[in-house]
Design a protein around this motif. Structure first.
Motif, PDB file in Angstrom:
ATOM      1  N   LYS A   1       0.944  -1.268   0.176  1.00 45.57           N
ATOM      2  CA  LYS A   1      -0.078   0.125   0.030  1.00 45.57           C
ATOM      3  C   LYS A   1       1.002   1.339   0.170  1.00 45.57           C
ATOM      4  O   LYS A   1       0.265   2.413  -0.396  1.00 45.57           O
ATOM      5  N   CYS A   2       2.119   1.150   0.322  1.00 48.58           N
ATOM      6  CA  CYS A   2       3.277   2.319   0.385  1.00 48.58           C
ATOM      7  C   CYS A   2       3.660   2.633  -0.982  1.00 48.58           C
ATOM      8  O   CYS A   2       4.508   3.460  -1.094  1.00 48.58           O
ATOM      9  N   GLY A   3       3.504   1.382  -1.818  1.00 50.34           N
ATOM     10  CA  GLY A   3       3.832   1.564  -3.219  1.00 50.34           C
ATOM     11  C   GLY A   3       5.138   0.581  -3.450  1.00 50.34           C
ATOM     12  O   GLY A   3       5.624   0.700  -4.553  1.00 50.34           O
ATOM     13  N   ALA A   4       5.202  -0.549  -2.591  1.00 52.14           N
ATOM     14  CA  ALA A   4       6.337  -1.347  -3.162  1.00 52.14           C
ATOM     15  C   ALA A   4       5.696  -2.173  -4.370  1.00 52.14           C
ATOM     16  O   ALA A   4       4.587  -2.523  -4.517  1.00 52.14           O
ATOM     17  N   ALA A   5       6.811  -2.527  -5.175  1.00 54.37           N
ATOM     18  CA  ALA A   5       6.463  -3.130  -6.504  1.00 54.37           C
ATOM     19  C   ALA A   5       6.338  -4.841  -6.091  1.00 54.37           C
ATOM     20  O   ALA A   5       5.366  -5.372  -7.077  1.00 54.37           O
ATOM     21  N   GLN A   6       7.055  -4.979  -5.329  1.00 49.90           N
ATOM     22  CA  GLN A   6       7.014  -6.709  -4.740  1.00 49.90           C
ATOM     23  C   GLN A   6       7.033  -6.986  -3.409  1.00 49.90           C
ATOM     24  O   GLN A   6       7.748  -6.069  -2.677  1.00 49.90           O
ATOM     25  N   ALA A   7       6.343  -7.641  -2.799  1.00 49.26           N
ATOM     26  CA  ALA A   7       6.466  -8.134  -1.423  1.00 49.26           C
ATOM     27  C   ALA A   7       6.207  -9.496  -1.148  1.00 49.26           C
ATOM     28  O   ALA A   7       5.446 -10.140  -1.907  1.00 49.26           O
ATOM     29  N   VAL A   8       7.252 -10.151  -0.320  1.00 48.94           N
ATOM     30  CA  VAL A   8       7.095 -11.509  -0.020  1.00 48.94           C
ATOM     31  C   VAL A   8       7.134 -11.479   1.405  1.00 48.94           C
ATOM     32  O   VAL A   8       7.833 -10.931   2.071  1.00 48.94           O
ATOM     33  N   GLY A   9       6.265 -12.551   1.827  1.00 48.74           N
ATOM     34  CA  GLY A   9       6.178 -12.693   3.117  1.00 48.74           C
ATOM     35  C   GLY A   9       6.627 -14.376   3.589  1.00 48.74           C
ATOM     36  O   GLY A   9       6.196 -15.187   2.707  1.00 48.74           O
ATOM     37  N   ILE A  10       7.537 -14.466   4.492  1.00 51.63           N
ATOM     38  CA  ILE A  10       7.817 -15.798   5.046  1.00 51.63           C
ATOM     39  C   ILE A  10       7.493 -16.083   6.466  1.00 51.63           C
ATOM     40  O   ILE A  10       7.529 -15.120   7.179  1.00 51.63           O
ATOM     41  N   ASP A  11       7.115 -17.441   6.725  1.00 55.78           N
ATOM     42  CA  ASP A  11       6.630 -17.703   7.862  1.00 55.78           C
ATOM     43  C   ASP A  11       6.693 -19.180   8.212  1.00 55.78           C
ATOM     44  O   ASP A  11       6.592 -20.109   7.111  1.00 55.78           O
ATOM     45  N   ILE A  12       7.074 -19.724   9.195  1.00 58.94           N
ATOM     46  CA  ILE A  12       7.244 -21.127   9.504  1.00 58.94           C
ATOM     47  C   ILE A  12       6.085 -21.566   9.923  1.00 58.94           C
ATOM     48  O   ILE A  12       5.919 -23.031   9.765  1.00 58.94           O
ATOM     49  N   ASP A  13       4.843 -21.053   9.870  1.00 60.44           N
ATOM     50  CA  ASP A  13       3.537 -21.614  10.527  1.00 60.44           C
ATOM     51  C   ASP A  13       2.729 -21.540   9.120  1.00 60.44           C
ATOM     52  O   ASP A  13       2.136 -20.257   8.731  1.00 60.44           O
ATOM     53  N   PRO A  14       2.264 -22.756   8.817  1.00 62.65           N
ATOM     54  CA  PRO A  14       1.333 -22.812   7.753  1.00 62.65           C
ATOM     55  C   PRO A  14      -0.136 -22.102   7.937  1.00 62.65           C
ATOM     56  O   PRO A  14      -0.495 -21.315   7.008  1.00 62.65           O
ATOM     57  N   GLN A  15      -0.299 -22.121   9.101  1.00 61.64           N
ATOM     58  CA  GLN A  15      -1.711 -21.263   9.662  1.00 61.64           C
ATOM     59  C   GLN A  15      -1.509 -19.991   9.250  1.00 61.64           C
ATOM     60  O   GLN A  15      -2.391 -19.060   8.907  1.00 61.64           O
ATOM     61  N   ALA A  16      -0.325 -19.248   9.695  1.00 62.97           N
ATOM     62  CA  ALA A  16      -0.207 -17.758   9.559  1.00 62.97           C
ATOM     63  C   ALA A  16       0.037 -17.519   8.100  1.00 62.97           C
ATOM     64  O   ALA A  16      -0.688 -16.615   7.501  1.00 62.97           O
ATOM     65  N   LEU A  17       0.537 -18.304   7.251  1.00 64.94           N
ATOM     66  CA  LEU A  17       0.636 -18.012   5.811  1.00 64.94           C
ATOM     67  C   LEU A  17      -0.866 -18.388   5.189  1.00 64.94           C
ATOM     68  O   LEU A  17      -1.317 -17.316   4.414  1.00 64.94           O
ATOM     69  N   GLU A  18      -1.671 -19.053   5.755  1.00 67.41           N
ATOM     70  CA  GLU A  18      -3.260 -19.183   5.186  1.00 67.41           C
ATOM     71  C   GLU A  18      -3.693 -17.555   5.629  1.00 67.41           C
ATOM     72  O   GLU A  18      -4.642 -17.143   5.044  1.00 67.41           O
ATOM     73  N   ALA A  19      -3.700 -17.281   7.004  1.00 69.63           N
ATOM     74  CA  ALA A  19      -4.310 -16.054   7.275  1.00 69.63           C
ATOM     75  C   ALA A  19      -3.678 -14.679   6.555  1.00 69.63           C
ATOM     76  O   ALA A  19      -4.670 -13.876   6.021  1.00 69.63           O
ATOM     77  N   ALA A  20      -2.558 -14.756   6.244  1.00 68.14           N
ATOM     78  CA  ALA A  20      -1.876 -13.555   5.640  1.00 68.14           C
ATOM     79  C   ALA A  20      -2.472 -13.488   4.281  1.00 68.14           C
ATOM     80  O   ALA A  20      -2.493 -12.662   3.585  1.00 68.14           O
ATOM     81  N   ARG A  21      -2.528 -14.780   3.534  1.00 70.99           N
ATOM     82  CA  ARG A  21      -3.037 -14.987   2.357  1.00 70.99           C
ATOM     83  C   ARG A  21      -4.539 -14.303   2.078  1.00 70.99           C
ATOM     84  O   ARG A  21      -4.830 -13.476   1.176  1.00 70.99           O
ATOM     85  N   TYR A  22      -5.290 -14.823   3.252  1.00 74.75           N
ATOM     86  CA  TYR A  22      -6.593 -14.339   3.274  1.00 74.75           C
ATOM     87  C   TYR A  22      -6.585 -12.376   3.292  1.00 74.75           C
ATOM     88  O   TYR A  22      -7.395 -12.051   2.690  1.00 74.75           O
ATOM     89  N   ASN A  23      -5.931 -12.186   4.237  1.00 73.65           N
ATOM     90  CA  ASN A  23      -5.814 -10.899   4.515  1.00 73.65           C
ATOM     91  C   ASN A  23      -5.362  -9.924   3.318  1.00 73.65           C
ATOM     92  O   ASN A  23      -5.787  -8.792   3.379  1.00 73.65           O
ATOM     93  N   SER A  24      -4.264 -10.389   2.763  1.00 71.42           N
ATOM     94  CA  SER A  24      -3.952  -9.760   1.313  1.00 71.42           C
ATOM     95  C   SER A  24      -4.954  -9.899   0.334  1.00 71.42           C
ATOM     96  O   SER A  24      -5.460  -8.794  -0.310  1.00 71.42           O
ATOM     97  N   GLU A  25      -5.699 -10.627   0.322  1.00 71.61           N
ATOM     98  CA  GLU A  25      -6.931 -10.998  -0.808  1.00 71.61           C
ATOM     99  C   GLU A  25      -8.026  -9.753  -0.256  1.00 71.61           C
ATOM    100  O   GLU A  25      -8.528  -8.907  -1.137  1.00 71.61           O
ATOM    101  N   ARG A  26      -8.157  -9.721   1.007  1.00 73.30           N
ATOM    102  CA  ARG A  26      -9.137  -8.535   1.256  1.00 73.30           C
ATOM    103  C   ARG A  26      -8.724  -7.373   1.088  1.00 73.30           C
ATOM    104  O   ARG A  26      -9.564  -6.363   1.010  1.00 73.30           O
ATOM    105  N   ASN A  27      -7.258  -7.256   1.063  1.00 75.18           N
ATOM    106  CA  ASN A  27      -6.831  -5.731   1.177  1.00 75.18           C
ATOM    107  C   ASN A  27      -6.393  -5.554  -0.357  1.00 75.18           C
ATOM    108  O   ASN A  27      -5.868  -4.452  -0.563  1.00 75.18           O
ATOM    109  N   HIS A  28      -6.709  -6.299  -1.322  1.00 75.15           N
ATOM    110  CA  HIS A  28      -6.419  -6.226  -2.699  1.00 75.15           C
ATOM    111  C   HIS A  28      -4.610  -5.944  -2.865  1.00 75.15           C
ATOM    112  O   HIS A  28      -4.362  -4.980  -3.599  1.00 75.15           O
TER     113      HIS A  28
END
Length: 310
Positions: free
Chosen positions: A185-212
Motif C-alpha cells: 500500500k506504500c508503493g512497493a513493487a513486490q512483497a514477499v512474506g515468509i513464516d514457519i507457520d502454515p496457519q499464519a501463511l493461510e491467514a496472511a493470504r486471506y488478509n492480502s486478498e481482502r486488502n487487494h
C-alpha cells in the motif's frame, strides 16, 4: 440472567499452575492466571521467548476458573486440591457472570487503530475513519500482527517512512501479513512474506486478498514441506535480494537468522528488526556486526526497532 460463575483463588506461582491444570481436568470451562499485584507498584512483569527461562506465573497469582451453574465451586476446589496434595484447602471467592453477547463484547475491544501518520488498521465491523488514508482491513485472528503490539507499530511506522515506489520488500516472520500488505500500500513493487507457520501463511493470504494486495507468501527454505512444493519462482524469491527486509520476531531467532537476513538485503538496502526488548539491544547489534551495522531507530514501551543499511 446469570450464566456462569468464576472461582477465584490466590496462591504462589507453582501451586497456582498445578491447581489450574487440575481444575481443567476436573471440568472447569476455562482457567486463567493474573498477577495479584496488578496495577500496583508491586506488579511483576513477565517476558518470555524461545530459549529464555521464565516463570510460568507470578509470585502471587490469582487463579480464575470459569465454571457452569451446576458445578459446586467448593467441591471442585476440594477435588483439585486433593489431586495436587494441597492442604488445607485454600480460601476462595466466587462471582457471578451475567449472560452476554460474547461476539459483540469481543468486537468492542477492537476499534480502528491509527498507526504512524496515516495508517488505519480497521476491523471488518467498522468503517475506516479516513477513507483517503492507508487502510488495512484486518480482524484479530490466529496470526500475530494487528497493529496493537508495540513491535508491530514500530515496524509499521518505519515502513511508512521508508518504503518508496518500486521497492522490493521481504517480511520475514510475516504472521498476519500486515507488514507486507502495508509495504504494497506504500508503493512497493513486490512483497514477499515468509513464516514457519502454515496457519499464519493461510491467514496472511486471506488478509492480502481482502486488502487487494498482491503478496507472495512462502515457507522458509529450510522447511521440508517447502523443499518439495515450492516452484522455481518461489525458490528464487527465497534467495533473492530486497531493497527492504523487515523481521518482527524475537531476539533469539533474530540472532540465529543474522546471516540469512543480511544476505537478502541488497547493497544500499535496509534491514529493520523488531521484537527486541530494550535490554537485548546490544546482543542483537553484536550478532549482526559481521554483516551490517545496526542502530536503534525508535523504542516503544519495553521494545526497540533496530535498523541498518547495507
Amino acid at each position: 440472567m446469570i450464566s456462569y460463575r468464576e472461582l477465584l483463588v490466590e496462591l504462589d506461582s507453582q501451586t497456582a499452575l498445578a491447581l489450574s491444570d487440575e481444575l481443567i481436568n476436573l471440568g472447569a470451562l476455562s482457567v486463567s492466571l493474573e498477577d495479584v499485584n496488578a496495577d500496583t507498584p508491586d506488579e511483576q512483569p513477565l517476558f518470555g521467548e524461545p530459549g529464555m527461562l521464565v516463570e510460568g506465573a507470578w509470585q502471587r497469582s490469582r487463579v480464575i476458573a470459569l465454571i457452569g451453574l451446576t458445578q459446586d465451586p467448593l467441591q471442585l476446589l476440594c477435588a483439585a486440591a486433593e489431586q495436587i496434595g494441597l492442604t488445607p484447602v485454600p480460601t476462595y471467592q466466587t462471582r457471578e457472570i451475567a449472560e452476554e453477547n460474547w461476539v459483540e463484547r469481543s468486537q468492542a475491544q477492537f476499534e480502528p487503530i491509527l498507526v504512524g501518520q496515516r495508517i488505519w488498521v480497521v476491523p471488518s465491523w467498522h468503517q475506516a475513519p479516513d477513507p483517503d488514508a492507508l487502510i488495512i482491513h484486518l480482524d484479530p485472528g490466529l496470526a500475530f500482527g494487528t497493529g496493537t503490539h508495540p513491535t508491530t507499530r514500530l515496524c509499521m511506522e518505519w515502513l511508512e517512512a521508508t518504503i518508496k515506489p518500486g521497492h522490493k520488500v521481504l517480511d520475514y516472520g510475516c504472521g498476519s501479513g500486515i507488514l507486507a500488505i502495508l509495504a504494497k500500500k506504500c508503493g512497493a513493487a513486490q512483497a514477499v512474506g515468509i513464516d514457519i507457520d502454515p496457519q499464519a501463511l493461510e491467514a496472511a493470504r486471506y488478509n492480502s486478498e481482502r486488502n487487494h494486495a498482491s503478496v507472495d507468501y512462502l515457507l522458509p527454505n529450510h522447511s521440508a514441506d517447502n523443499a518439495t512444493t515450492a516452484t522455481d519462482t518461489q525458490h528464487q524469491a527465497l534467495s533473492a535480494e530486497f531493497d527492504v527486509v523487515v523481521a518482527n520476531i524475537l531476539s533469539n531467532p533474530l540472532k540465529h537468522l543474522a546471516p540469512q537476513l543480511t544476505s537478502q538485503v541488497r547493497k544500499g538496502g535496509w534491514l529493520a528488526l523488531s521484537g527486541i526488548l530494550i535490554p537485548q539491544i546490544d546482543e542483537v547489534i553484536q550478532a549482526y556486526q559481521p554483516w551490517l551495522k545496526l542502530s536503534v531507530w525508535r523504542t516503544c514501551e519495553d521494545w526497540a526497532c533496530l535498523i541498518g543499511q547495507k
